[in-house]
Design a protein around this motif. Structure first.
Motif, PDB file in Angstrom:
ATOM      1  N   LEU A  26       3.210  50.251  15.036  1.00 31.17           N
ATOM      2  CA  LEU A  26       2.872  48.882  14.658  1.00 31.17           C
ATOM      3  C   LEU A  26       2.842  48.732  13.145  1.00 31.17           C
ATOM      4  O   LEU A  26       3.388  47.765  12.592  1.00 31.17           O
ATOM      5  CB  LEU A  26       1.510  48.499  15.244  1.00 31.17           C
ATOM      6  N   ARG A  27       2.226  49.678  12.471  1.00 30.87           N
ATOM      7  CA  ARG A  27       2.152  49.632  11.004  1.00 30.87           C
ATOM      8  C   ARG A  27       3.537  49.725  10.385  1.00 30.87           C
ATOM      9  O   ARG A  27       3.844  49.047   9.410  1.00 30.87           O
ATOM     10  CB  ARG A  27       1.260  50.770  10.499  1.00 30.87           C
ATOM     11  N   PHE A  28       4.380  50.566  10.969  1.00 25.66           N
ATOM     12  CA  PHE A  28       5.751  50.715  10.488  1.00 25.66           C
ATOM     13  C   PHE A  28       6.513  49.393  10.621  1.00 25.66           C
ATOM     14  O   PHE A  28       7.169  48.941   9.679  1.00 25.66           O
ATOM     15  CB  PHE A  28       6.460  51.811  11.284  1.00 25.66           C
ATOM     16  N   LEU A  29       6.428  48.770  11.797  1.00 30.81           N
ATOM     17  CA  LEU A  29       7.164  47.530  12.043  1.00 30.81           C
ATOM     18  C   LEU A  29       6.680  46.385  11.155  1.00 30.81           C
ATOM     19  O   LEU A  29       7.433  45.448  10.877  1.00 30.81           O
ATOM     20  CB  LEU A  29       7.060  47.140  13.513  1.00 30.81           C
ATOM     21  N   LYS A  30       5.437  46.450  10.706  1.00 29.79           N
ATOM     22  CA  LYS A  30       4.911  45.414   9.817  1.00 29.79           C
ATOM     23  C   LYS A  30       5.419  45.552   8.387  1.00 29.79           C
ATOM     24  O   LYS A  30       5.350  44.611   7.605  1.00 29.79           O
ATOM     25  CB  LYS A  30       3.378  45.443   9.821  1.00 29.79           C
ATOM     26  N   GLN A  31       5.937  46.752   8.055  1.00 29.15           N
ATOM     27  CA  GLN A  31       6.396  47.007   6.687  1.00 29.15           C
ATOM     28  C   GLN A  31       7.822  46.542   6.438  1.00 29.15           C
ATOM     29  O   GLN A  31       8.224  46.353   5.288  1.00 29.15           O
ATOM     30  CB  GLN A  31       6.326  48.516   6.377  1.00 29.15           C
ATOM     31  N   TYR A  32       8.604  46.367   7.515  1.00 28.44           N
ATOM     32  CA  TYR A  32      10.032  46.130   7.353  1.00 28.44           C
ATOM     33  C   TYR A  32      10.508  44.849   8.020  1.00 28.44           C
ATOM     34  O   TYR A  32       9.903  44.365   8.979  1.00 28.44           O
ATOM     35  CB  TYR A  32      10.834  47.319   7.897  1.00 28.44           C
ATOM     36  N   ARG A  33      11.595  44.333   7.504  1.00 24.30           N
ATOM     37  CA  ARG A  33      12.303  43.203   8.099  1.00 24.30           C
ATOM     38  C   ARG A  33      13.716  43.673   8.411  1.00 24.30           C
ATOM     39  O   ARG A  33      14.289  44.496   7.683  1.00 24.30           O
ATOM     40  CB  ARG A  33      12.360  42.013   7.135  1.00 24.30           C
ATOM     41  N   CYS A  34      14.303  43.180   9.488  1.00 22.45           N
ATOM     42  CA  CYS A  34      15.663  43.582   9.832  1.00 22.45           C
ATOM     43  C   CYS A  34      16.330  42.495  10.658  1.00 22.45           C
ATOM     44  O   CYS A  34      15.660  41.723  11.347  1.00 22.45           O
ATOM     45  CB  CYS A  34      15.676  44.911  10.581  1.00 22.45           C
ATOM     46  N   GLN A  35      17.650  42.450  10.572  1.00 22.85           N
ATOM     47  CA  GLN A  35      18.418  41.505  11.378  1.00 22.85           C
ATOM     48  C   GLN A  35      18.499  41.975  12.830  1.00 22.85           C
ATOM     49  O   GLN A  35      18.485  41.166  13.756  1.00 22.85           O
ATOM     50  CB  GLN A  35      19.830  41.351  10.802  1.00 22.85           C
ATOM     51  N   ASN A  36      18.604  43.296  13.005  1.00 15.65           N
ATOM     52  CA  ASN A  36      18.743  43.888  14.339  1.00 15.65           C
ATOM     53  C   ASN A  36      17.714  45.001  14.519  1.00 15.65           C
ATOM     54  O   ASN A  36      17.562  45.852  13.637  1.00 15.65           O
ATOM     55  CB  ASN A  36      20.137  44.479  14.548  1.00 15.65           C
ATOM     56  N   LEU A  37      17.037  44.989  15.649  1.00 19.81           N
ATOM     57  CA  LEU A  37      16.123  46.071  16.002  1.00 19.81           C
ATOM     58  C   LEU A  37      16.593  46.654  17.324  1.00 19.81           C
ATOM     59  O   LEU A  37      16.621  45.969  18.347  1.00 19.81           O
ATOM     60  CB  LEU A  37      14.683  45.555  16.135  1.00 19.81           C
ATOM     61  N   ILE A  38      16.992  47.935  17.288  1.00 16.11           N
ATOM     62  CA  ILE A  38      17.464  48.604  18.499  1.00 16.11           C
ATOM     63  C   ILE A  38      16.371  49.543  19.000  1.00 16.11           C
ATOM     64  O   ILE A  38      15.976  50.487  18.310  1.00 16.11           O
ATOM     65  CB  ILE A  38      18.762  49.392  18.235  1.00 16.11           C
ATOM     66  N   LEU A  39      15.866  49.247  20.191  1.00 12.67           N
ATOM     67  CA  LEU A  39      14.866  50.093  20.843  1.00 12.67           C
ATOM     68  C   LEU A  39      15.638  51.014  21.788  1.00 12.67           C
ATOM     69  O   LEU A  39      15.968  50.636  22.909  1.00 12.67           O
ATOM     70  CB  LEU A  39      13.869  49.222  21.617  1.00 12.67           C
ATOM     71  N   ASN A  40      15.909  52.224  21.311  1.00 11.40           N
ATOM     72  CA  ASN A  40      16.883  53.068  21.993  1.00 11.40           C
ATOM     73  C   ASN A  40      16.265  54.019  23.026  1.00 11.40           C
ATOM     74  O   ASN A  40      16.408  55.235  22.952  1.00 11.40           O
ATOM     75  CB  ASN A  40      17.693  53.862  20.964  1.00 11.40           C
ATOM     76  N   GLY A  41      15.587  53.437  24.006  1.00 11.49           N
ATOM     77  CA  GLY A  41      15.137  54.209  25.152  1.00 11.49           C
ATOM     78  C   GLY A  41      13.794  54.898  25.023  1.00 11.49           C
ATOM     79  O   GLY A  41      13.346  55.263  23.932  1.00 11.49           O
ATOM     80  N   ASP A  42      13.126  55.070  26.153  1.00 12.13           N
ATOM     81  CA  ASP A  42      11.817  55.720  26.256  1.00 12.13           C
ATOM     82  C   ASP A  42      10.773  55.039  25.370  1.00 12.13           C
ATOM     83  O   ASP A  42       9.895  55.705  24.796  1.00 12.13           O
ATOM     84  CB  ASP A  42      11.916  57.218  25.909  1.00 12.13           C
ATOM     85  N   ILE A  43      10.867  53.726  25.258  1.00 16.19           N
ATOM     86  CA  ILE A  43       9.853  52.980  24.517  1.00 16.19           C
ATOM     87  C   ILE A  43       8.583  52.928  25.368  1.00 16.19           C
ATOM     88  O   ILE A  43       7.480  53.146  24.871  1.00 16.19           O
ATOM     89  CB  ILE A  43      10.343  51.550  24.196  1.00 16.19           C
TER      90      ILE A  43
END
Length: 268
Positions: A26-43
């Motif tokens: 969660l902390r990581f995702l709050k630090q960055y912005r991106c056009q595409n986010l790929i959740l590549n399995g086993d989330i």
């Protein structure tokens, strides 16, 4: 520190298990912005949730953050099915707004094509001998439990985080051989599909290298290495490790921007 990327790839978060680092994700995702986010399995770890796992509020917060990225930043999210979240087979393929749930995908950027898949479909043990895969999962869960105890004592002594399971993987010959074969086989698949590279996860070993002229990118995991792949707007790829992120620098930049904005208002 660059905080705006074209594409970010994370895999093997294993939400629903004790080993999942939900707060760190969660902390990581709050630090960055991106056009595409790929959740590549086993989330999500469906295997553990069926047994001894449990879903907590912090796990839900990770998805709330992803939804906010889709809404606020118009981030396109691609959730690719892994072996631990194979329950997605019941709904894929599915497209809802900026969310796409798939088995795998071809990602094109700056004239290059990448085959993106979790990686378990190339693992004959997981695909053909499922009961052995479950036994392996139990052993890995025990290693993570033991790893947590080891690091509890290391923290008390002021020592940095140490991955016991990663150490074992690097020392056991069969594990080293398996990882080497895994990487080579995936690059062959990418080449057969007319791609310049493969983007995967599954084996919890972050990597960024060339194999026989094919780019092999592995995003690692959020149980041990706490790593992600990121592509900048020029098409360059890098690995980001949570433990190497400078959150103080980020906070200082925010404060500096706020002060500059306040000063500009006073002048006007």
């Amino acid at each position: 520190m660059e905080t705006n990327f074209k594409t970010i790839v994370i895999s093997d978060v294993h939400l629903g298990t004790k080993g999942a680092k939900a707060k760190e994700v969660l902390r990581f995702l709050k630090q960055y912005r991106c056009q595409n986010l790929i959740l590549n399995g086993d989330i999500i770890d469906g295997w553990q949730l069926k047994k001894s796992g449990s879903w907590k509020r912090k796990h839900t917060r990770v998805f709330n953050r992803i939804l906010k990225m889709m809404d606020t930043d118009c981030t396109k999210v691609f959730y690719l099915r892994g072996n631990h979240d194979d329950f997605l087979d019941q709904v894929l393929p599915l497209e809802i707004g900026n969310l796409s749930i798939r088995k795998d995908m071809i990602y094109e950027s700056h004239g290059k094509r990448y085959f993106v898949a979790h990686g378990d479909i190339f693992d004959s043990i997981t695909s053909n001998l499922r009961w052995i895969a479950y036994i392996g999962d139990m052993g890995y869960t025990f290693l993570l439990w033991l790893n947590a105890r080891v690091n509890h004592f290391r923290r008390k002594k002021g020592l940095p985080y140490y991955s016991l399971s990663q150490y074992i993987k690097s020392k056991v010959k069969s594990a080293v051989s398996y990882i080497d074969d895994y990487e080579k086989e995936l690059t062959k698949i990418a080449k057969a599909r007319g791609c310049d590279g493969i983007i995967c996860g599954h084996i919890h070993k972050a990597e960024l290298r060339e194999i026989d002229g094919i780019s092999y990118f592995n995003s690692g995991d959020w149980v041990e290495s706490l790593s992600a792949l990121a592509e900048d707007h020029c098409g360059n790829w890098q690995l980001i490790y949570y433990n190497e992120m400078d959150f103080k620098e980020k906070r200082d930049n925010v404060v500096r921007m706020q002060n500059q904005s306040s000063h500009a208002v006073q002048i006007s």
